[in-house]
Each structure stands twice: as C-alpha cells, then as structure tokens.
Enzyme design. Structure first.
Site, PDB file in Angstrom:
ATOM      1  N   HIS C  56      40.356  36.405  35.588  1.00  0.00           N
ATOM      2  CA  HIS C  56      40.802  35.691  36.788  1.00  0.00           C
ATOM      3  C   HIS C  56      40.132  34.322  36.901  1.00  0.00           C
ATOM      4  O   HIS C  56      40.104  33.732  37.972  1.00  0.00           O
ATOM      5  CB  HIS C  56      40.463  36.492  38.048  1.00  0.00           C
ATOM      6  N   HIS C 215      46.687  41.446  38.209  1.00  0.00           N
ATOM      7  CA  HIS C 215      46.413  42.093  36.927  1.00  0.00           C
ATOM      8  C   HIS C 215      47.718  42.379  36.215  1.00  0.00           C
ATOM      9  O   HIS C 215      47.799  43.258  35.371  1.00  0.00           O
ATOM     10  CB  HIS C 215      45.669  43.411  37.118  1.00  0.00           C
TER      11      HIS C 215
END
Ligand SMILES: Nc1ncnc2c1ncn2[C@@H]1O[C@H](COP(=O)(O)OP(=O)(O)O)[C@@H](O)[C@H]1O
Ligand SMILES: Nc1ncnc2c1ncn2[C@@H]1O[C@H](COP(=O)(O)OP(=O)(O)O)[C@@H](O)[C@H]1O
Ligand SMILES: [Mg+2]
Ligand SMILES: [Mg+2]
Ligand SMILES: [Mg+2]
Ligand SMILES: [Mg+2]
Lengths: 209, 327, 327, 209
Positions: C56, C215
């Site tokens: 991320h 995700h």
C-alpha cells in the site's frame, strides 16, 4: 499547384476555389486520422493523425475568414492557425511552410513564382526543423513535389512515390530518429500527410467546381 | 482502453481544472487554459516557464510554485504546446527581469518554444534538456531526449531564480545542471494515448523495453525481462559511462506511472549500490512518479553530479503541488 | 508477472532498505526490519504506531516523520504485520507518554495489533479505521474496511500528538476523525501479489470493480466501465449517504498505484462538483497515490468532515517521505 | 488426536512422534501453497498459502527445539512461532489455537483431556476472531473435528466434509465477508488448511514410525 499552361501565366484562385481547397485538405486529414496515427505509433508517439485533425478543425472553424482573404493572406492565416493549434513537430513545420508561402506569393502567382515560393517555403521548413532531404520526414515528399512542379511532372504520383520512398530510409530527424535502424521499414507519418494534402489540392484544382 | 475520463477530447481540460482547484493555494489557471501559473507572483525575479506535452504529470504544472516554475504550458497528450501558450504565459508571469524557457529536447517542443520566443516581444533565453543516455548521440543527429532530468533542472534553477539571479546567469546554471545530468529508462508495459485508444507499443509477457522514452517511444532494444539488479546494472553502467568524474550525486528513481513505489524503492536500492561501487557518493535522493508516461509501467534512473552550489540550491525551499520541502 | 524485483522473497526487504536509505534524514530502520521509525524521536510525546500489510506504499512507512507517525510496521504484502513487530516498535519509540496504535479494520490487522497490545508491557490504546462505505455494515458483521481515510487520521492525530496531547485525548480524536471519514474505491485492473505471481482477480476489457478493497478484494459489484462523471456520481452518492450533515470537507482522491495523475485530477474535478452540489464545501484537498494496492489501476474517493480543530491540525507542518508541508 | 482405547488412558507422544507430526503438518502446508492461495484469491487476498508456508518454515527452522519439548510446551512454542511469523488473520488464530492447547493439556493427556482442551482452544479462537461456527472460517472444520474426536467419529472424513460444507456458506467473518453473497460457492481457505493439518496429524499418529 494547378497546372498552368506556361510559366508566366498568372493563376487566379477565386474565393470559392480557395474554400474548396481548404475543405478538401481538411477532409483528407479527417479521413486519415487513424492511418496517420498508426504510422506515428510505429515509429513516433502516435499522435500525428490527431495533431493534424486538431489543426484543421481550427482551420475549418474559420474557413469563411480564411477563404475570403487573398491567397497570400489566406495561406499565412492558415499557417498561423496550424502553428497555434497543432503543437508537436508538425505544427511549426506545416505552419512555417504555409506562412512562408503566404509571404512569398503574390495574390495571383505565375507558375514560376509558385515554384520559387514553394522552394523558399521548403527552405524555411529545413531551417525551422534543422533538417534536410533524406532524413525520413515530410521534406522527402515536399522536395520531390517541388521538383515535379518545376519540371511539369505529375504531382500525385510523385507524392505517393516519395512517401513510399521514405519506408526504407533510416530516420535522422523527428521522433523516429530515436529508433535508429528500427525506423527502417515504416513510412514516415509526415510524409504521408504531405502526400495526402497534395492529392486533396490537385484534386480540387483539376476538378471543375 | 480503460481510463477515468468522459471522453478523449475533454480529459485534459477536466484534469487541469481539477489540478488548479485542488491546489488553488499554489497555482492559478491562465486564460483559456493556455498555462498554469503561480497563484502569487514575485515581481522582479526572472520568470521560469516550462511546458510540453501532457501525460507526464506531475511534470510540468505540478512544479509550478515558489522555488520552481512560474508557469507551465500543457500541450495535448504527448504533443508540444503551441507558441500562443508560451506567449500568453510569458505575458502573465514576466516580472520585468526576463523569461527563461526550460524545454525538453524534442523537435516539437524546441520548435514551438522557439517560435514563441521569436514572436513574443520580450527577453527570453532557453535551456534545452537532453539527459537521456538511451539515445546514443553518435548515431542520432537529433540528439538526446529530455526526460526526468528536467525536474532536477527546474528545481535547481528555480531556487536560483528565487535568489534574484539574472537571466543569463540562470541560463548558464541550467545548462550546467543539464550537462551534469544523465538518465535512462526501461518500460515493462506500454501506455495508451487517450485519443488513440490503443497501446503505443506492445510487449510480450516476458519482455521489457530498455531505453524507452517518456512517450512510449521504443528504446535501445527489446529484451527479456531481467532481475532488478541486472536492469539497474545496465542502466547505471550506461549512465556512468556518460558522466564525467564520479563524485557527489543526486539519485532520482522516477516511476513512469504504472509501477508501484515498492518497486521504485527497490530499484533505488539496486541503483545506489551500483553507483557507490563506482565511486559516486549519493548525497541527495528522490524516488517517486515525477516524469511519467501516462500509465506506462517502468522507471528511469537519473543521476546529477552535484557541487556545493547545486546541492544548496537543491536543498532550498520549494512549494509546488508535486514537490515540497522547507515550506 | 512483470515487476522490478530480484525475487518475491526479497522484494520487501530490498524495497525497505531503499526507502530508508533514500530518506535517512527522516527515518531509520528498526532491528531486523521489523519497523521503520523516525530518525529523531521527540521524547515525552505519545508515540503513534501504525502498520499493516505491505503493497500500500507510501502507507505506512511513507508517513513516518514529524507531524505524523513515530513508527510503522510493514507486514508481508497484503498480510498484517506480526505482534513482535509492533512490540519492538513500541519499545523503540515510546517516549513514556504511551502508544497509540492506528489500525485498519481487517481482522488480521486487528488481531495482530491486539495480541501485541496484550503482550507488550506498556500503555497502549488503539484507533480502528473503518472508512470504506463499499462495505455495507448492515450485512457484514466484520464491519467496514479501513482504506485511504487511514492517512487522514494519521495526519490529524499526528499533528495533535506533536502538540503534546495525552493518549486518551488522541484516541478520542482519532475516533472522531474516523467517524467523520468515508471512502469508496473502484478498480480498472487487478494487482499481482509478487509471491502469488498471478492477478488477484481479472476484469474484462470493458469492466470495472465498483467498491473494490485495497487488496484487490472484489467489491460491491462488477459492472461495465462508465464515464468518469458517472463513476464519481455513484461514489459520491454512496459517501454522502453515510456522512452526517454536509459542511466543510477534505476531499482526497487517492490512486491505487496504476492510474496516472491526469485521471486522478479529473476524478477530483468530477467528485468535487458533485460534493459541492450536495452542499459540501471542499476546503482542503489532496490528490495522489497514498494508499495503493500495488499496481492496481483505479482510485478511491475519501471525504472527511472538518471542523476548526481538525482543519488546523490538517494544516500543521508535517515532514514525512510521502507527505510534506510547512517544513 | 490419536485413537486412544478409552477416555481415561493417557497418551504418550514421544519426541520422535512429535517431530514427525510437526514435519508432516509443515509438509502438508508446503505441498498445498498454491491450492490455498488460489482459494484465497477467489474470496480473500490471495496469501493464505504463502502465510502458512512462511509460518511453518519458521517452525521447521526450530523443529529440534520444538520436538524436544514436552507436548504442552511444544504446542505453545509452535503457536507462538505462528503468531510471530504468519501475520494476517490465520497467524493469531492458529497461534491462539495451539497456545491454548498447550496451556490446557498435560504432558500425557487422556482422550477426555484432549477433547476438553481442544474445546477450550476453539473457544479461544472464537474470542480472538470475534467469530462463531457457520461463518465460513476455519472454525467450521475445527468444530466438527472436535465433535468427531469427542464422539469417536472419523477425523479425516469429518474434516473433508466440513471443509466442503463451507462452499455453500456465505462468509460472515474474514476477508471473504466483504463479498457478501459473492462468497458463496467457494471453499474457505482456512477451512481447507485446517483439514489438511488434521490429515497430516492423523496420518502420522495412525502410521507406525
Ligand atoms: N526536424 C524535422 N524536420 C522536418 N520534418 C520533421 C521534423 N521533425 C518531425 N518532422 C515531421 O513531423 C512528423 C511528426 O509530426 P507529429 O507526430 O505531429 O509531431 P511529434 O513528432 O511532435 O509528435 C514526422 O513524421 C516528420 O515528417
Ligand atoms: N474472525 C475469524 N475467525 C475465524 N477464522 C477467521 C477469521 N478471519 C479469518 N479467518 C480464517 O482465516 C483465513 C484467512 O487467512 P489468511 O488468508 O492467512 O489471512 P488474511 O485474511 O489476513 O489474509 C480464512 O479463510 C478464515 O478461515
Ligand atoms: Mg507524433
Ligand atoms: Mg507528439
Ligand atoms: Mg492477507
Ligand atoms: Mg488471505
């Protein structure tokens, strides 16, 4: 670029004809956006069709103004419109070509004056592009067409042959030059757009209104 | 083609409007969206104007602000802006001390800025950026392309302009930084020009384009994908071969838009080790997406040799949308 | 899979090493790469620790620095870090005023931070971030996911911690900002977990995943790609429906990693108009890749209701690798 | 989880057996990395196989230490290793399961003690996960296996059936719960890894060394 009977006869290109030429050239660009873009994707950055389209859309938006002007002013105005709308390499180059033609030509040029002005315009393109013939650019169509105009050759076949002849060349100028040998085997997009313009112009001037 | 857009004809205008709205503390829109300029000008300083085809965001508009550019002229995607844009920008931001154009070495950009300089009625000098060692100058008469090194020049010259230096001085500094800067890139995927709608080039699943340009122009050669270390080795070798003496250096690892930061930092790691083993001291660093090619996956590595002057200018405060430090 | 890496087993370590080396003026590496911490600590202040799966970036390590986090614990890609990491980080950065964990609401993260809090022998409170309105809480007992709103909480609470506020106070502030924050995302392409090697999901050429998680978890529904305005309309509608009163707001348009800035600013433009037509005043803005999903193409829109306190804290100086202003 | 003749006979699981069980469970995880990852890609984030692999690689790195310890300490040690190495949801959950087993079991448990400790471990997993049976998680294998152990049923077929039975469930916990109805039709990855562990354990305990 009509087919005047002698070197010293002045050609009068009236407003209606000017309008038809402008519209025909623009239409040729609009009709070949994808082809020009595909050529530019192969050895450039894939925008040549879009650049020409954007430029001639701007020209068409003002076609009344352009066509109403005498030939030199019309050419200069269209050249300036291309400079201000196309961007990229082709904008300044086509713009310089037309602006120089406009500066050099009288309102009703003789064939000799046309040949001479076209020659001067090509030189101006070379100066602007720091380029020369044989470098796989639009100059490789403009040069042969200039010679054909001077020598009374057929402009259309000359233009097509000249565009085709850019295929085996290795680019020395333009984005394609970054490819080196990999530029060989593809037609130069600017050569193709030049040939298309020549066709559009001769087609109008050879066809009665 | 999958893009967030309402149509290829409006993508640029809508994006620019969003950019200016999001950063209205720093920038303002020029008339007819011809340029983006600083919200607040500093009269008396030399005005720095850059620009080029869009699709390289945040370059150039993202670098408008105190300590970098005064205005940026966005062209259509991958197409140089037109002279009227540069003329309008110069009219808006020239504070009387002259204008410096910073131009990437593409014929389109060079010619359009040149026409603008001829047509504008003011004192203008130009720095041409040509940092891309992928282009071997011996074979290409057009010369090297200007790529990510452009932002290094914009930052350093921008800081010097803020100090009140004169136009000729800034032009010389820009040329010096450009001469000390070398870059090379590699692509793992193509980009898609919105108006074209199809990828500019295609790579197989196991291929990469070594030496790619920032418009998806093919590069030196298309080869099989290699480990990051091998890629870094090839690029650093090419760069080091074209640098003068090793010494203090800025290392910029620049993403092309589609490559995650995780990989960029990994490339930084690999490149830095290889530079240091060649005697360079990496004293300044930058990692991120600064000079992009739309959604192209890939990155470029840029090395700028630094001296005391350019190091201090690099460290000077800057407040632009995409690069901010010290203020 | 095309990634700049030497192998899936070393990608994280090499990337972290690069990150710390590139920003050694701001951060330092913790023992065994268990965490990244500020290079310089401020004793006496509450320590803010966040963390989560990697992939991320720049979240979370990119937000370590003055005005935001004290330490960040990077897990494997898309996998929560383990309690030993949080314990080691707390040992390193707790200046005696206690520790605040900032945790995205995924069971893995929540459980691992919870075990760390139980096992560490110190005063720890936790703020759980759950801003993702794509998850309809009525149907999902797990509750909302924590997505891009996390960085808003980290920024605002980080600024308050810098002011010397106490642990309970900061926890309450974090909960308040979280409660005022709503996000939703959309993906145009999948991401590829390096160790897995294949895309997490696949979309057809004309499909998008509306409500996607960070995700690559599938979202609300898979639908045909729509114009940007229609996408913004759907997301803003979903967000506004879950906000309390309209009023001053921060608008964050966050890229997932593979979408160019040009498109993000266009989405900002579209989202802002739609928020304003619903009575929100967009007083603060942020556009960029902050909370990403590797190379996923797509973006999320986050809206945080602001009051005078949180506006001032948002404006406070911050100096992290990925977010810098005022210093 | 052997097959003791009566509820009150204490089982001695010697060091060699402990080592074989540990190695067998680890091997089962290593052998099914791709399958578990694929299951997790369908309804989660695609890392379950990798998470289990990473955890059991750490366990195997210390297998001498683990196996040398008495059963309770071995279980706690392995549980702690999983907590510290797996991350994600499965790390704390499998870790809690094993650590609780370790805390509850004597060194040589009777079958009744095993049943009771396993029940307590399942409750600990529920508490850690704020979850319950029927939510499409590993609990939906652990629960039925616990019942079979208590009632003398076949552990292997129970585990397989229970894993299969997660397919039609709608996930209420775990990442799959974000999918709502779209989670239906897929086997839960944690249910599958639990079943695989059960197989590995029974296989060792039923096969002479
Ligand atoms: N230096 C130059 N001299 C002459 N023609 C050039 C030069 N550079 C480029 N061209 C012509 O311009 C064409 C490319 O135009 P275009 O694609 O519109 O611009 P750009 O290359 O900036 O994207 C080339 O195919 C070539 O014919
Ligand atoms: N709250 C919970 N209670 C019980 N089991 C859970 C819970 N959350 C997740 N699980 C189990 O964990 C598995 C996922 O593990 P893993 O993929 O390793 O972690 P993550 O979901 O964090 O990526 C699920 O398939 C499910 O069996
Ligand atoms: Mg082009
Ligand atoms: Mg172009
Ligand atoms: Mg995970
Ligand atoms: Mg998972």
């Amino acid at each position: 670029m009509a087919d005047p009977t002698s070197d010293s006869t002045a050609m009068a290109i009236d407003e209606a004809t000017r309008r038809r030429v402008i519209a025909a050239v623009a239409q040729a660009m609009f009709d070949h956006v994808e082809e020009l873009t595909a050529l530019d994707q192969a050895i450039g950055d894939g925008d040549h069709g879009l650049n020409m389209k954007r430029g001639f859309e701007a020209v068409m938006a003002d076609i009344d103004t352009h066509a109403a002007k005498p030939l030199p002013e019309a050419l200069s105005g269209i050249g300036m419109a291309l400079v201000m709308k196309v961007g990229g390499a082709s904008g300044p180059l086509y713009g310089t070509l037309l602006m120089t033609l406009g500066k050099q030509l009288p309102a009703e040029p003789t064939r000799a004056e046309l040949v001479s002005a076209f020659g001067a315009a090509i030189e101006a393109v070379k100066a602007r592009g720091k380029s020369d013939f044989g470098q796989k650019t639009m100059l490789d169509v403009l040069g042969p067409v200039h010679a054909a105009l001077r020598d009374g050759g057929d402009l259309d076949t000359t233009a097509d042959k000249a565009a085709d002849a850019t295929v085996p060349l290795k680019a020395i100028r333009g984005r394609a030059s970054f490819l080196g040998d990999r530029s060989i085997g593809h037609m130069d997009p600017g050569a193709r757009s030049s040939a298309l313009m020549i066709h559009a112009i001769t087609n109008v001037l050879e066809t009665p209104a | 083609m999958k893009k967030f857009m309402n149509g290829p004809d409006t993508i640029l205008a809508e994006s620019l409007d969003g950019f200016v709205a999001a950063h209205d503390d720093i920038v303002a829109m020029g008339e007819d969206r011809k340029f983006v300029r600083r919200a607040t000008l500093s009269p008396g300083k030399v005005a720095l104007i850059s620009g080029g085809g869009s699709g390289h965001e945040p370059l150039h508009a993202g670098f408008v602000g105190h300590g970098m550019l005064d205005a940026a002229c966005p062209g259509q995607v991958f197409t140089s802006p037109t002279p009227d844009q540069m003329i309008a920008a110069a009219d808006a931001v020239d504070g009387g001390a002259g204008v410096l154009f910073i131009v990437k070495n593409y014929e389109g950009d060079v010619m359009n800025f040149e026409m603008a300089a001829e047509m504008a009625d003011r004192e203008i000098l130009t720095v041409i950026i040509d940092d891309d060692v992928a282009v071997e100058t011996s074979t290409f008469s057009t010369g090297r392309r200007g790529v990510a090194g452009t932002m290094v020049v914009e930052k350093i010259v921008g800081a010097a302009a803020e100090e009140g230096r004169g136009l000729a001085d800034l032009k010389a500094l820009g040329d010096k930084v450009n001469a000390a800067t070398r870059s090379m890139g590699v692509a793992l995927s193509s980009c898609i020009v919105p108006a074209a709608g199809t990828p500019t080039f295609t790579l197989d699943d196991d291929e990469m384009e070594m030496g790619v340009g920032i418009h998806g122009e093919p590069g030196r050669r298309r080869v099989k994908l290699e480990p990051a270390d091998a890629i870094a080795e090839e690029i650093v070798t090419a760069i080091a071969a074209e640098m003068g003496a090793s010494g203090d250096a800025l290392l910029l690892v620049n993403g092309f838009g589609g490559t995650p930061l995780m990989e960029l930092y990994l490339m930084y790691h690999a490149a830095r080790a290889r530079l240091e083993s060649r005697g360079f001291r990496v004293t300044r660093s930058l990692v991120g997406n600064f000079v992009t090619s739309l959604e192209m996956a890939g990155c470029s590595i840029t090395v700028t040799g630094l001296d005391a002057e350019t190091t201090a200018l690099w460290d000077a405060p800057v407040q632009s949308a995409a690069f901010r430090q010290g203020m």
